[in-house]
Write a protein that holds these residues in place. Structure first.
Motif, PDB file in Angstrom:
ATOM      1  N   GLY A   6      54.215 -40.184-119.888  1.00 19.08           N
ATOM      2  CA  GLY A   6      53.507 -38.761-119.379  1.00 19.08           C
ATOM      3  C   GLY A   6      53.644 -38.974-117.841  1.00 19.08           C
ATOM      4  N   VAL A   7      54.737 -39.520-117.509  1.00 17.77           N
ATOM      5  CA  VAL A   7      54.840 -39.206-115.781  1.00 17.77           C
ATOM      6  C   VAL A   7      54.837 -38.470-115.180  1.00 17.77           C
ATOM      7  CG1 VAL A   7      55.863 -40.786-114.343  1.00 17.77           C
ATOM      8  CG2 VAL A   7      54.690 -42.045-115.771  1.00 17.77           C
ATOM      9  N   ALA A   8      56.588 -38.350-116.804  1.00 14.81           N
ATOM     10  CA  ALA A   8      57.309 -36.983-116.228  1.00 14.81           C
ATOM     11  C   ALA A   8      57.674 -36.313-117.534  1.00 14.81           C
ATOM     12  CB  ALA A   8      58.625 -37.471-115.924  1.00 14.81           C
ATOM     13  N   VAL A   9      57.816 -34.587-116.539  1.00 14.41           N
ATOM     14  CA  VAL A   9      58.386 -34.440-117.544  1.00 14.41           C
ATOM     15  C   VAL A   9      59.439 -33.706-118.237  1.00 14.41           C
ATOM     16  CG1 VAL A   9      57.611 -31.578-118.205  1.00 14.41           C
ATOM     17  CG2 VAL A   9      56.555 -32.583-116.703  1.00 14.41           C
ATOM     18  N   ALA A  10      59.121 -33.703-119.718  1.00 17.22           N
ATOM     19  CA  ALA A  10      60.657 -33.556-120.431  1.00 17.22           C
ATOM     20  C   ALA A  10      61.595 -32.166-119.928  1.00 17.22           C
ATOM     21  CB  ALA A  10      60.743 -33.891-121.765  1.00 17.22           C
ATOM     22  N   PRO A  11      62.318 -32.574-119.101  1.00 13.87           N
ATOM     23  CA  PRO A  11      63.148 -31.287-118.752  1.00 13.87           C
ATOM     24  C   PRO A  11      63.347 -30.393-119.616  1.00 13.87           C
ATOM     25  CG  PRO A  11      64.283 -33.230-117.640  1.00 13.87           C
ATOM     26  CD  PRO A  11      63.136 -33.975-118.414  1.00 13.87           C
ATOM     27  N   ALA A  12      63.486 -30.607-121.015  1.00 10.17           N
ATOM     28  CA  ALA A  12      64.407 -29.779-121.852  1.00 10.17           C
ATOM     29  C   ALA A  12      63.153 -29.400-122.757  1.00 10.17           C
ATOM     30  CB  ALA A  12      64.659 -30.622-123.536  1.00 10.17           C
ATOM     31  N   SER A  13      62.103 -29.920-122.606  1.00  8.69           N
ATOM     32  CA  SER A  13      60.923 -28.803-123.042  1.00  8.69           C
ATOM     33  C   SER A  13      60.380 -27.580-122.796  1.00  8.69           C
ATOM     34  CB  SER A  13      59.564 -29.205-122.828  1.00  8.69           C
ATOM     35  OG  SER A  13      59.198 -29.874-121.333  1.00  8.69           O
ATOM     36  N   LEU A  14      60.767 -27.209-121.131  1.00 12.23           N
ATOM     37  CA  LEU A  14      61.221 -26.239-119.608  1.00 12.23           C
ATOM     38  C   LEU A  14      61.333 -25.145-120.836  1.00 12.23           C
ATOM     39  CD1 LEU A  14      60.999 -28.071-116.709  1.00 12.23           C
ATOM     40  CD2 LEU A  14      58.758 -27.094-118.037  1.00 12.23           C
ATOM     41  N   GLU A  15      62.625 -25.245-121.943  1.00 10.34           N
ATOM     42  CA  GLU A  15      63.731 -24.186-121.523  1.00 10.34           C
ATOM     43  C   GLU A  15      63.435 -23.171-122.834  1.00 10.34           C
ATOM     44  OE1 GLU A  15      67.369 -25.499-123.413  1.00 10.34           O
ATOM     45  OE2 GLU A  15      68.426 -24.171-123.507  1.00 10.34           O
ATOM     46  N   GLU A  16      62.488 -23.160-123.239  1.00  8.21           N
ATOM     47  CA  GLU A  16      61.725 -21.971-124.233  1.00  8.21           C
ATOM     48  C   GLU A  16      61.224 -21.198-123.485  1.00  8.21           C
ATOM     49  OE1 GLU A  16      58.563 -21.579-125.418  1.00  8.21           O
ATOM     50  OE2 GLU A  16      59.485 -19.632-126.446  1.00  8.21           O
ATOM     51  N   PRO A  17      60.301 -22.124-122.690  1.00 13.68           N
ATOM     52  CA  PRO A  17      59.118 -20.949-121.809  1.00 13.68           C
ATOM     53  C   PRO A  17      59.391 -20.686-120.538  1.00 13.68           C
ATOM     54  CG  PRO A  17      58.401 -23.204-121.925  1.00 13.68           C
ATOM     55  CD  PRO A  17      59.640 -23.155-122.898  1.00 13.68           C
ATOM     56  N   VAL A  18      60.829 -20.898-120.126  1.00 14.20           N
ATOM     57  CA  VAL A  18      61.292 -20.795-118.791  1.00 14.20           C
ATOM     58  C   VAL A  18      62.613 -19.693-119.023  1.00 14.20           C
ATOM     59  CG1 VAL A  18      63.142 -20.257-116.917  1.00 14.20           C
ATOM     60  CG2 VAL A  18      61.375 -22.735-117.650  1.00 14.20           C
ATOM     61  N   LEU A  19      63.067 -19.564-120.289  1.00 14.31           N
ATOM     62  CA  LEU A  19      64.072 -18.442-121.238  1.00 14.31           C
ATOM     63  C   LEU A  19      63.377 -17.874-121.546  1.00 14.31           C
ATOM     64  CD1 LEU A  19      67.005 -20.047-122.232  1.00 14.31           C
ATOM     65  CD2 LEU A  19      66.827 -19.330-120.494  1.00 14.31           C
ATOM     66  N   ALA A  20      61.852 -17.674-122.375  1.00 17.20           N
ATOM     67  CA  ALA A  20      60.848 -16.363-122.084  1.00 17.20           C
ATOM     68  C   ALA A  20      60.587 -15.512-121.639  1.00 17.20           C
ATOM     69  CB  ALA A  20      60.555 -17.040-122.959  1.00 17.20           C
ATOM     70  N   PHE A  21      59.997 -16.291-120.338  1.00 20.49           N
ATOM     71  CA  PHE A  21      60.085 -15.087-119.238  1.00 20.49           C
ATOM     72  C   PHE A  21      61.313 -14.151-118.207  1.00 20.49           C
ATOM     73  CE2 PHE A  21      59.776 -14.996-115.076  1.00 20.49           C
ATOM     74  CZ  PHE A  21      58.667 -14.406-114.285  1.00 20.49           C
ATOM     75  N   LEU A  22      62.755 -15.467-118.312  1.00 17.35           N
ATOM     76  CA  LEU A  22      63.599 -14.915-118.052  1.00 17.35           C
ATOM     77  C   LEU A  22      63.675 -13.595-118.230  1.00 17.35           C
ATOM     78  CD1 LEU A  22      65.639 -17.749-116.410  1.00 17.35           C
ATOM     79  CD2 LEU A  22      63.998 -16.633-115.174  1.00 17.35           C
ATOM     80  N   ARG A  23      63.713 -13.515-120.239  1.00 13.03           N
ATOM     81  CA  ARG A  23      64.105 -12.556-120.571  1.00 13.03           C
ATOM     82  C   ARG A  23      63.910 -11.709-120.607  1.00 13.03           C
ATOM     83  NH1 ARG A  23      65.545 -17.392-125.247  1.00 13.03           N
ATOM     84  NH2 ARG A  23      67.704 -17.116-124.502  1.00 13.03           N
ATOM     85  N   GLU A  24      62.059 -11.561-120.623  1.00  9.16           N
ATOM     86  CA  GLU A  24      61.072 -10.902-120.397  1.00  9.16           C
ATOM     87  C   GLU A  24      61.299  -9.708-118.591  1.00  9.16           C
ATOM     88  OE1 GLU A  24      57.109 -11.202-121.223  1.00  9.16           O
ATOM     89  OE2 GLU A  24      56.309 -10.555-119.446  1.00  9.16           O
ATOM     90  N   VAL A  25      61.462 -10.749-117.953  1.00  4.89           N
ATOM     91  CA  VAL A  25      61.942 -10.204-116.701  1.00  4.89           C
ATOM     92  C   VAL A  25      64.338  -9.013-117.139  1.00  4.89           C
ATOM     93  CG1 VAL A  25      62.374  -9.995-114.056  1.00  4.89           C
ATOM     94  CG2 VAL A  25      60.302 -11.305-114.750  1.00  4.89           C
ATOM     95  N   LEU A  26      64.492  -9.724-117.292  1.00  3.60           N
ATOM     96  CA  LEU A  26      66.152  -9.034-117.639  1.00  3.60           C
ATOM     97  C   LEU A  26      65.605  -7.959-118.194  1.00  3.60           C
ATOM     98  CD1 LEU A  26      68.234 -12.472-118.268  1.00  3.60           C
ATOM     99  CD2 LEU A  26      67.046 -10.887-115.732  1.00  3.60           C
ATOM    100  N   ASP A  27      65.144  -7.962-119.112  1.00  4.39           N
ATOM    101  CA  ASP A  27      64.726  -7.088-120.347  1.00  4.39           C
ATOM    102  C   ASP A  27      64.312  -5.601-119.619  1.00  4.39           C
ATOM    103  OD1 ASP A  27      65.056  -5.761-123.090  1.00  4.39           O
ATOM    104  OD2 ASP A  27      63.167  -5.653-123.191  1.00  4.39           O
ATOM    105  N   GLU A  28      62.931  -5.835-118.721  1.00  8.79           N
ATOM    106  CA  GLU A  28      62.906  -4.758-118.058  1.00  8.79           C
ATOM    107  C   GLU A  28      63.395  -4.108-116.497  1.00  8.79           C
ATOM    108  OE1 GLU A  28      58.360  -6.111-116.118  1.00  8.79           O
ATOM    109  OE2 GLU A  28      58.509  -4.216-115.572  1.00  8.79           O
ATOM    110  N   ALA A  29      64.106  -5.146-116.295  1.00  4.46           N
ATOM    111  CA  ALA A  29      65.333  -4.674-115.367  1.00  4.46           C
ATOM    112  C   ALA A  29      66.267  -4.413-116.064  1.00  4.46           C
ATOM    113  CB  ALA A  29      65.288  -5.837-114.545  1.00  4.46           C
ATOM    114  N   THR A  30      65.929  -3.979-116.954  1.00  2.00           N
ATOM    115  CA  THR A  30      67.340  -3.515-117.524  1.00  2.00           C
ATOM    116  C   THR A  30      68.780  -4.007-117.754  1.00  2.00           C
ATOM    117  OG1 THR A  30      68.476  -1.646-115.969  1.00  2.00           O
ATOM    118  CG2 THR A  30      66.332  -0.957-117.179  1.00  2.00           C
ATOM    119  N   LEU A  31      68.611  -5.652-117.712  1.00  2.00           N
ATOM    120  CA  LEU A  31      70.229  -6.325-117.200  1.00  2.00           C
ATOM    121  C   LEU A  31      70.238  -7.272-118.677  1.00  2.00           C
ATOM    122  CD1 LEU A  31      68.625  -8.004-113.472  1.00  2.00           C
ATOM    123  CD2 LEU A  31      70.608  -6.726-114.234  1.00  2.00           C
ATOM    124  N   ALA A  32      71.122  -7.696-118.636  1.00  2.00           N
ATOM    125  CA  ALA A  32      71.961  -8.076-119.951  1.00  2.00           C
ATOM    126  C   ALA A  32      72.031  -9.671-119.222  1.00  2.00           C
ATOM    127  CB  ALA A  32      72.877  -7.270-120.039  1.00  2.00           C
TER     128      ALA A  32
END
Lengths: 175, 256
Positions: free
Chosen positions: B191-217
């Motif tokens: 419980g010292v560090a955060v598993a980098p792989a656990s961040l992939e889903e929430p980060v990509l979900a946020f980015l996809r939402e922005v890209l979608d709104e920005a009309t970027l593919a």
């Protein structure tokens, strides 16, 4: 040293440290800003605990030096140690009412009550930063203002402009 | 597959890797000061870079206190060579179009926002305190980059084209953020560090939402071969460090 004398020394140390001004917001003290966490006296040394507003606040070194000078002047026979703590993290809620009043008088819109929707909530939330609603112009008092830039002259301020009097002004960011 | 347990990062190296991300990103950002599209953006980028520098300093100070002998923040920032830096390659890449910087900042801030949000609950009280402070700052950076990407992506045909081009160029470098192969599993388990792989889903979900709104593919996934966390960098990092470290190395022991 008697208990009464020790109490008096702590009180004197507290008074002189609390009067230290923030170098970038010289109209308010470090106590007004809410970054002064504790003042104690142990074995002839004054121990002052402060916390940074932002991680990269460049004023921290100057504040440390000003605290040391204030203690040397008020209690010349005491040493001084300035400790920095990070937790609990500073927030604009730590600004005192006196500090808010002084900021407003100096033309800097004080922060509202923070509504950070960031930490610990929905990870995809768009409202990840505090909402700034109806900031009043510190010059003319009009609520008809708009944000010019989300970043201002220091880490803790944003740049706004008043539509009524056309004057730009600094606004303390909710944090 | 690791041959020795020395190959995986200790707690100090974990803090150094996070600090290196912040320091290198900060140095790249300040190259924009006095050259940004608007004077307000000079100020914004300067402020964001200063936040990142502050986070790097806190992390270096802590990492340096864990090693024997202890090392100062300046030892770590100025007196390590390129191969000792553990930042992801995304942050060292050269500046170019302003859209590139905003796309990169959006990715970095989205990642740091999720990382620090979780690291604030680390069992290590110092890492938790640094993260609790940093999470509020990077949330602000993320929002700033999001507003630019929306404005550029959903702006004129020219700004859309250039932002899509920036996205295509940076996207292969994103997945390194989620690669945890360099990190000792025990650090995550304790419980010292955060598993980098656990961040992939929430980060990509946020980015996809922005890209979608920005009309970027969203570009097709074709990850670059990267090993920044193991000290193997692109050519760009050496040039960046030359400028960053020059003064301190020319005048060892100087203070200012």
């Amino acid at each position: 040293m008697t208990a009464a004398t020790a109490d008096r020394v702590v009180a004197e140390a507290r008074v002189c440290v609390a009067a230290v001004l923030d170098p970038e917001l010289p109209m308010i003290t470090i106590e007004d800003l809410g970054i002064l966490r504790d003042v104690q006296v142990h074995d002839g040394r004054v121990q002052v605990t402060i916390t940074p507003t932002y991680a990269g606040c460049p004023a921290m070194d100057a504040i440390r030096a000003d605290i040391e000078e204030a203690v040397h002047r008020a209690l010349p026979d005491h040493g001084v140690d300035v400790l920095t703590v990070l937790a609990p993290a500073w927030s604009t809620d730590d600004l005192t009412d006196a500090g808010r009043t002084k900021l407003a008088e100096a033309g800097i819109a004080p922060p509202g009550v923070s509504r950070l929707a960031g930490a610990g909530t929905s990870t995809t939330s768009r409202a990840a930063v505090a909402l700034e609603l109806s900031i009043r112009c510190p010059q003319c008092g009009s609520p008809d203002t708009r944000e010019l830039s989300r970043f201002g002259s220091t880490a803790c301020k944003a740049l706004w402009v008043c539509r009524a009097c056309s004057e730009p002004f600094d606004s303390f960011k909710n944090h | 597959m690791r041959s020795t347990c020395e190959a995986v990062a200790t707690e100090a190296e974990y803090a150094v890797a996070l600090a290196d991300d912040a320091l290198v990103a900060s140095q790249r950002l300040v190259e924009w000061v006095a050259r940004a599209p608007q004077i307000e953006e000079d100020v914004a980028i300067g402020n964001i870079a200063l936040d990142l520098l502050g986070q790097a300093r806190l992390l270096y100070q802590y990492a340096g206190s864990l090693t024997d002998p202890p090392r100062t923040e300046d030892d770590l920032a100025y007196f390590r060579d390129e191969r000792a830096f553990r930042n992801v390659c995304l942050v060292e890449r050269e500046n170019g179009d302003f859209a590139v910087t905003m796309v990169r900042l959006l990715v970095l801030a989205a990642y740091q926002r999720e990382l620090y949000d979780r690291l604030a609950r680390s069992v290590d009280p110092t890492l938790a305190a640094i993260a609790a402070k940093a999470v509020k700052e990077v949330a602000y950076h993320r929002d700033h980059a999001r507003q630019w990407v929306l404005r550029l992506g959903d702006g004129t045909p020219e700004s859309h084209r250039r932002t899509q081009t920036a996205l295509e160029a940076e996207w292969p470098w994103v997945s390194e953020l989620f690669d945890g192969g360099w990190l000792a599993p025990a650090l995550v388990e304790r419980g010292v560090a955060v598993a980098p792989a656990s961040l992939e889903e929430p980060v990509l979900a946020f980015l996809r939402e922005v890209l979608d709104e920005a009309t970027l593919a969203e570009p097709d996934p074709r990850p670059a071969v990267t090993a920044g966390r193991e000290g193997r960098h692109t050519e760009a990092l050496g040039h960046l460090l030359t400028e960053l470290q020059h003064l301190a190395r020319s005048h060892p022991g100087a203070s200012w």
